[in-house]
Design a protein around this motif. Structure first.
Motif, short mmCIF file in Angstrom:
data_model
loop_
_atom_site.label_atom_id
_atom_site.label_comp_id
_atom_site.label_asym_id
_atom_site.label_seq_id
_atom_site.Cartn_x
_atom_site.Cartn_y
_atom_site.Cartn_z
N THR A 18 0.84 -1.20 0.00
CA THR A 18 0.00 0.00 0.00
C THR A 18 0.87 1.26 0.00
OG1 THR A 18 -0.14 -0.25 2.39
CG2 THR A 18 -2.03 -1.03 1.11
N GLY A 19 2.18 1.06 -0.18
CA GLY A 19 3.08 2.22 -0.25
C GLY A 19 3.22 2.90 1.10
N GLY A 20 3.45 4.20 1.07
CA GLY A 20 3.56 4.93 2.33
C GLY A 20 4.92 5.59 2.52
N PRO A 21 5.10 6.24 3.69
CA PRO A 21 6.29 7.08 3.88
C PRO A 21 7.56 6.36 4.31
CG PRO A 21 4.82 7.24 5.77
CD PRO A 21 4.15 6.33 4.80
N THR A 22 7.45 5.10 4.76
CA THR A 22 8.67 4.44 5.23
C THR A 22 8.91 3.13 4.48
OG1 THR A 22 7.36 3.43 6.95
CG2 THR A 22 8.65 5.36 7.59
N GLY A 23 10.17 2.73 4.48
CA GLY A 23 10.53 1.46 3.86
C GLY A 23 10.63 1.56 2.35
N ILE B 143 10.73 2.95 -4.70
CA ILE B 143 10.49 4.08 -3.80
C ILE B 143 11.00 3.71 -2.41
CG2 ILE B 143 8.67 5.55 -2.77
CD1 ILE B 143 7.09 5.18 -5.38
N GLU B 144 11.81 4.58 -1.84
CA GLU B 144 12.34 4.30 -0.51
C GLU B 144 12.09 5.51 0.38
OE1 GLU B 144 15.53 1.45 0.74
OE2 GLU B 144 16.71 3.24 0.29
N ASP B 145 11.51 5.27 1.51
CA ASP B 145 11.16 6.33 2.45
C ASP B 145 10.48 7.51 1.75
OD1 ASP B 145 12.16 4.74 4.45
OD2 ASP B 145 14.17 5.62 4.34
N GLY B 146 9.56 7.18 0.88
CA GLY B 146 8.75 8.20 0.22
C GLY B 146 9.39 8.87 -0.98
N GLU C 227 -4.53 11.24 -9.04
CA GLU C 227 -3.46 10.59 -9.80
C GLU C 227 -2.83 9.47 -8.97
OE1 GLU C 227 -2.61 11.11 -12.90
OE2 GLU C 227 -3.49 13.07 -13.36
N LYS C 228 -2.51 8.37 -9.65
CA LYS C 228 -1.88 7.24 -8.95
C LYS C 228 -0.37 7.32 -9.10
CE LYS C 228 -6.03 5.08 -10.06
NZ LYS C 228 -6.78 5.20 -11.33
N ILE C 229 0.33 6.86 -8.08
CA ILE C 229 1.80 7.04 -8.09
C ILE C 229 2.46 6.25 -9.22
CG2 ILE C 229 2.00 7.71 -5.67
CD1 ILE C 229 3.05 4.90 -5.07
N TRP C 230 1.89 5.08 -9.59
CA TRP C 230 2.56 4.28 -10.63
C TRP C 230 2.48 4.94 -12.01
CZ3 TRP C 230 -1.67 1.65 -8.02
CH2 TRP C 230 -2.90 1.76 -8.69
N ASP C 231 1.58 5.91 -12.16
CA ASP C 231 1.48 6.62 -13.45
C ASP C 231 2.56 7.69 -13.61
OD1 ASP C 231 -0.65 5.38 -14.80
OD2 ASP C 231 -2.13 6.46 -13.60
N HIS C 232 3.35 7.94 -12.56
CA HIS C 232 4.30 9.06 -12.62
C HIS C 232 5.69 8.77 -12.06
CE1 HIS C 232 0.90 11.50 -13.85
NE2 HIS C 232 0.21 10.87 -12.90
N ALA C 233 5.78 7.85 -11.09
CA ALA C 233 7.04 7.71 -10.33
C ALA C 233 8.26 7.54 -11.24
CB ALA C 233 6.92 6.53 -9.36
N LYS D 10 2.45 8.99 0.22
CA LYS D 10 1.13 8.95 0.86
C LYS D 10 0.27 7.76 0.44
CE LYS D 10 1.26 12.84 3.34
NZ LYS D 10 2.33 13.62 2.82
N GLY D 11 0.92 6.68 0.00
CA GLY D 11 0.13 5.53 -0.43
C GLY D 11 -0.01 5.52 -1.93
N MET D 12 -1.11 4.94 -2.43
CA MET D 12 -1.19 4.73 -3.88
C MET D 12 -1.51 6.00 -4.67
SD MET D 12 -4.66 2.53 -4.49
CE MET D 12 -5.14 2.95 -6.15
N TYR D 13 -1.96 7.05 -3.99
CA TYR D 13 -2.30 8.28 -4.73
C TYR D 13 -1.28 9.39 -4.49
CZ TYR D 13 -6.89 6.12 -5.26
OH TYR D 13 -7.91 5.25 -5.57
N LEU D 14 -1.20 10.30 -5.45
CA LEU D 14 -0.41 11.52 -5.26
C LEU D 14 -1.30 12.49 -4.49
CD1 LEU D 14 1.19 12.13 -8.80
CD2 LEU D 14 2.36 11.39 -6.72
#
Ligand code: PPS
Ligand code: MG
Ligand code: MG
Ligand code: MG
Length: 455
Positions: A207-212, A239-242, A388-394, A419-423
């Motif tokens: 689910t993504g998120g700010p850590t790990g 993605i690492e620590d956001g 917007e979803k993060i996988w569309d931009h990262a 912040k998870g799956m969304y921007l």
């Protein structure tokens, strides 16, 4: 350790476990570099880090002139080098899989395209790529280390009336994985069962998120482009620590050279009347990749036919365009009007003096176009309420940034991948530019036009 100047060249690679001092170390981007420092105590030269080729030459010549005692210490392995290498190889495999499926989807019209609950399209390719990349990442980097946030789930695929679809996915995944050695990766010892393929897809449950650390995967970005025989991309980011630390974009229909695009378009318009192309004389697609903070973005051709992927497979650096005058700039935006307001960007383009027609391209190929210097501005203003979803931009963001460009929301803030799956918190839309000066002008123009727009 005492080395004379002649034995040095042989000693360095031996210490670093390489065949030659000029063997590419880090995914084809860096050649070994050595920065040298004379220590006060023993007046020796110490190899303390890796640098670029030109510095290698400086180093080599300084050694030749100074045949003194040398103490050599092995450098730290480049951070994320293993992850990058595996990610690029996995995306190469995914591109090859997509090319094969796209040809069959086009020749069989649209019957293979499914609608998801939100009515957006999904195909055998989306699930097959997700399963393949998930399996490769887990096998190559260790199942317990790999956490993936990806677009597709197994709901539609597991429905009773979709058994034919599931069978096709399992078949495609196994065919693709059996080719893994061609890409320098290990193939499974046995064909994956249906349950294993479903498991590989549903393993992408981060689910993504700010850590790990987690991977963000869009197995087919621009599915509409894909089913229409046009542009699409395979997008993978770490993605690492956001923060996005690695980005890999596979663009199977975006040739190494922009001039070949015309050929591609003609090819696709008449593809159903043609036998599949056998020519290896042009590079139909490319993979672009970058590591955060490296200041470099790289592109390599897709491998085709029975060729093997020899790392780093003729990668070459890419850079954004140096154009900062809007009158000379080309801007790109989504093809679908539903995805971004064409009328708003048209007004804005007019207000900043953009003269060229917008380049409407499906998918994150738009990010690739900016990173390669084929266009200067990318704008996306989704309708209010769309997140917007993060996988569309990262992957695209880190690639543009490392190629020298700037990507922010319309408020000038970096996109937030923590912040998870969304921007979450995105201000109005996304603006990517070839440089800071151009970016500044576009941001100001957005502010000026926003209140009078109906968005
Ligand atoms: N209504 C709406 N508004 C904004 N964005 C949307 C919308 N619907 C979908 N999507 C997402 O857009 C992805 C397609 O990429 P683009 O934005 O480049 O659009 S386009 O393909 O050029 O039309 C597309 O990615 P894929 O689903 O991977 O194709 C979607 O995640
Ligand atoms: Mg989709
Ligand atoms: Mg997408
Ligand atoms: Mg997608």
């Amino acid at each position: 350790m005492t080395l004379n100047s002649l034995s040095l060249a042989a000693k360095i690679p031996q210490i670093l476990g390489q065949r030659s001092a000029y063997t590419p170390n880090y995914v084809g981007k860096f050649f070994y570099f050595f920065s040298c420092s004379r220590t006060h105590q023993n007046s020796s030269l110490q190899i303390v880090s890796l640098s670029k080729l030109n510095q290698t030459q400086n180093f080599t010549s300084s050694i030749m002139e100074d045949p003194k005692r040398l103490s050599l210490s092995s450098p730290e392995p480049e951070k994320y080098s293993k992850e990058m290498e595996v990610a690029v190889r996995a995306v190469q495999m995914a591109c090859s899989l997509c090319q094969k499926i796209q040809d069959s989807v086009i020749s069989k019209a649209t019957s293979q395209v499914q609608a998801k609950d939100d009515n957006s399209p999904v195909t055998v390719a989306d699930w097959s790529v997700q399963a393949t990349v998930s399996w490769i990442l887990s096998e190559s980097l260790g199942n317990t280390n790999v956490s993936i946030l990806a677009e597709e789930d197994v709901q539609t695929l597991s429905k009773a009336d979709k058994s034919g679809l599931l069978e096709a996915v399992v078949q495609n995944v196994n065919e693709c994985l059996s080719e893994a050695p061609r890409f320098g990766l290990k193939a499974p010892q046995m064909f994956l069962t249906t349950a294993e393929v479903l498991e590989a897809i549903s393993h992408c449950n981060s689910t993504g998120g700010p850590t790990g650390r987690f991977w963000a995967l869009d197995p087919v970005d621009g599915t509409l482009g894909f089913v229409r025989g046009d542009q699409y991309a395979v997008a993978l980011a770490l993605i690492e620590d956001g923060e996005v630390v690695l980005g890999v974009l596979g663009c199977p229909n975006y040739p190494m050279r922009k001039e070949w695009l015309n050929y591609h378009h003609r090819y696709h318009r008449i593809i159903s009347k043609l036998t599949p192309p056998t020519s290896e004389s042009w590079d139909k697609g490319c993979v672009i990749y970058a590591k955060k903070g490296s200041g470099e973005a790289w592109m390599q051709p897709l491998i085709r036919g029975q060729k093997k992927l020899v790392w780093p497979n003729s990668a070459r650096p890419v850079q954004v365009s140096s154009i900062d005058n809007p009158a000379l700039a080309t801007f790109c935006e989504p093809v679908e009007k539903a995805n971004s307001s064409h009328s708003f960007t048209a007004g804005l383009a007019h207000s900043v003096g953009l003269r060229t027609q917008p380049l409407r391209v499906y998918s994150m190929v738009k990010y690739a176009a900016i990173a390669r210097g084929d266009a200067e501005i990318f704008m996306k203003f989704a309708r209010a309420g769309y997140k917007e979803k993060i996988w569309d931009h990262a992957a695209g963001v880190v690639i543009i940034e490392e190629a020298g460009g700037v990507v922010t929301d319309a408020g000038g803030r970096p996109l937030d991948f923590s912040k998870g799956m969304y921007l979450e918190g995105l201000d109005r839309g996304i603006i990517a530019c070839a440089g800071a000066k151009l970016h500044d002008k576009i941001i100001k123009a957005v502010d000026a036009s926003w209140n009078s727009s109906s968005l």
